[in-house]
Motif scaffolding. Sequence first.
Motif, PDB file in Angstrom:
ATOM      1  N   ARG A   9       2.368  -3.546  13.499  1.00  0.00           N
ATOM      2  CA  ARG A   9       3.272  -2.506  12.996  1.00  0.00           C
ATOM      3  C   ARG A   9       2.770  -1.971  11.656  1.00  0.00           C
ATOM      4  O   ARG A   9       2.854  -0.780  11.371  1.00  0.00           O
ATOM      5  CB  ARG A   9       4.685  -3.067  12.842  1.00  0.00           C
ATOM      6  CG  ARG A   9       5.364  -3.360  14.177  1.00  0.00           C
ATOM      7  CD  ARG A   9       6.821  -3.739  13.973  1.00  0.00           C
ATOM      8  NE  ARG A   9       7.480  -3.928  15.265  1.00  0.00           N
ATOM      9  CZ  ARG A   9       8.025  -2.951  15.981  1.00  0.00           C
ATOM     10  NH1 ARG A   9       7.970  -1.712  15.534  1.00  0.00           N
ATOM     11  NH2 ARG A   9       8.601  -3.223  17.122  1.00  0.00           N
ATOM     12  N   GLU A  10       2.264  -2.877  10.813  1.00  0.00           N
ATOM     13  CA  GLU A  10       1.717  -2.489   9.525  1.00  0.00           C
ATOM     14  C   GLU A  10       0.462  -3.301   9.278  1.00  0.00           C
ATOM     15  O   GLU A  10       0.362  -4.444   9.708  1.00  0.00           O
ATOM     16  CB  GLU A  10       2.719  -2.726   8.391  1.00  0.00           C
ATOM     17  CG  GLU A  10       3.985  -1.894   8.482  1.00  0.00           C
ATOM     18  CD  GLU A  10       4.923  -2.150   7.314  1.00  0.00           C
ATOM     19  OE1 GLU A  10       4.476  -2.746   6.316  1.00  0.00           O
ATOM     20  OE2 GLU A  10       6.093  -1.754   7.407  1.00  0.00           O
ATOM     21  N   GLN A  47      -0.438  -4.900  22.032  1.00  0.00           N
ATOM     22  CA  GLN A  47       0.371  -4.188  21.060  1.00  0.00           C
ATOM     23  C   GLN A  47      -0.326  -4.235  19.704  1.00  0.00           C
ATOM     24  O   GLN A  47      -0.777  -5.298  19.278  1.00  0.00           O
ATOM     25  CB  GLN A  47       1.762  -4.847  20.921  1.00  0.00           C
ATOM     26  CG  GLN A  47       2.611  -4.782  22.174  1.00  0.00           C
ATOM     27  CD  GLN A  47       3.146  -3.383  22.430  1.00  0.00           C
ATOM     28  OE1 GLN A  47       3.167  -2.553  21.523  1.00  0.00           O
ATOM     29  NE2 GLN A  47       3.563  -3.127  23.655  1.00  0.00           N
TER      30      GLN A  47
END
Length: 464
Positions: free
Chosen positions: A354-355, A351
């Motif tokens: 996210r940022e 994964q």
Amino acid sequence: MTTPQEEQLLPTTRRALLHRIAVAQAEGRAPSVVAAVVRGGQSVWTGARTSVEGHAPDGDVQYRIGSITKTFTAVLVLRLRDEGVIDLGDALEEHLPGTGVGEATIAELLAHAGGLAAETPGPWWERSPGALRPELADVLGERPLVHPVGRRFHYSNPGYALLGALVEELRGAPWEEVLRREVLEPLGLNRTDVRPTAPHAGGWAVHPWADVMMAEPAEDLGRMAPAGQLWSTANDLARFAAFLADGDERVLSADSLSEMRTPAAPAEAADVASGYAYGLGMELRHQDGRSLVGHTGSLPGFLACLVISVEDDVAAVVLANCTSGVPLLTVATDLVRIVAEAEPRIPAPWQPLREADPTVLELVGQWYWGTSAFALRLSADEFLSLEPLSGHGRRSRFRSNGDGTWTGLEGYYAGEFLKPVRRSDGAVSHLDLGSFVFTRQPYDPSASVPGGVDPDGWRGIGGL
């Protein structure tokens, strides 16, 4: 008949596990052996073999677990530390005065580095009533210290009696009551107790030269209970193993359990050679290329072993009701190996972050410490990892401190600060890691390399 969890393992794997404990029970001449395997935080297999025809113990039959009790006691001590009641560097005397061995720190006692004797004075404590040792002075005797405090690892059962007394002093309640309230009940270990409750196995000694047995006494250990009193089951210890691997915020965090699994005692040469170390209430072993943590245990009539391979996400518990004969550590290690090799762990999907913080992204890539090349990587868990590109050298992960600096988590750089040093224009000049300078090029002349950089720069042999 298999349970839904057991169906997670292939039939060939289950047969290999059963075969291993069957060989152990037969060759070790044990009245009974019961085992469990844990994967993904739950029990996925249990098995048993017995000399009693038509009646094999299941995962809820109690056995004495001996020194696995020490890991439970260590969890209670770490809880006190996490609450701020104690510091592991505190001398025992600060919280439990008058023992005569109070110079040892709490951490040293947890790691068997307090210099204490291995056993109590007087009759063999595992085969005599605890009433013979009603006070700590009776546990310690006239010569409690056999080594300088903090200088070497020396396994000490009385040291854990002291830790149990420390828990009692600071909690204002008996050790067994605190254990039940703070560990056993939250984790659902309802078949773990200081005294046996049916169904439980009887303890036996098997004659070394004849196929006959003799019953062993089952003494209440009194003051020595925190070192080895507990009775438990394969199912309960499977739950405990899952907790030791992943943590449970109701009892102890994953970070504190990771600390327990970290070597904490000065290693002896023989231990280093055998791949053995000791953390805070946990044994650490390196066998056949696999790192294992857990604890072994024995009392007259019983043997016990709990091992965990955190990397493989597999744990094994093996219990037997004989004084000797079954190499439970080997058996438990084999159970872990069978599952890890036959059905290797499937990694979670990759994964991305996210940022991404641009100031952190500036730091990743190749760096040089002198002429040694390293890579600095940013992972989805937002840790930086430093890895030698040669495959050999110091490595560590780093956790952000929230102010642009990072703290090392492992190895040589554990606890050390990593600080990006920026030029006047804001660009990163170099990394300062505990005074070591890492540059984008080997001995970059534009960075502040200690000792400076030869102004003549790099040259061939003709320029010498």
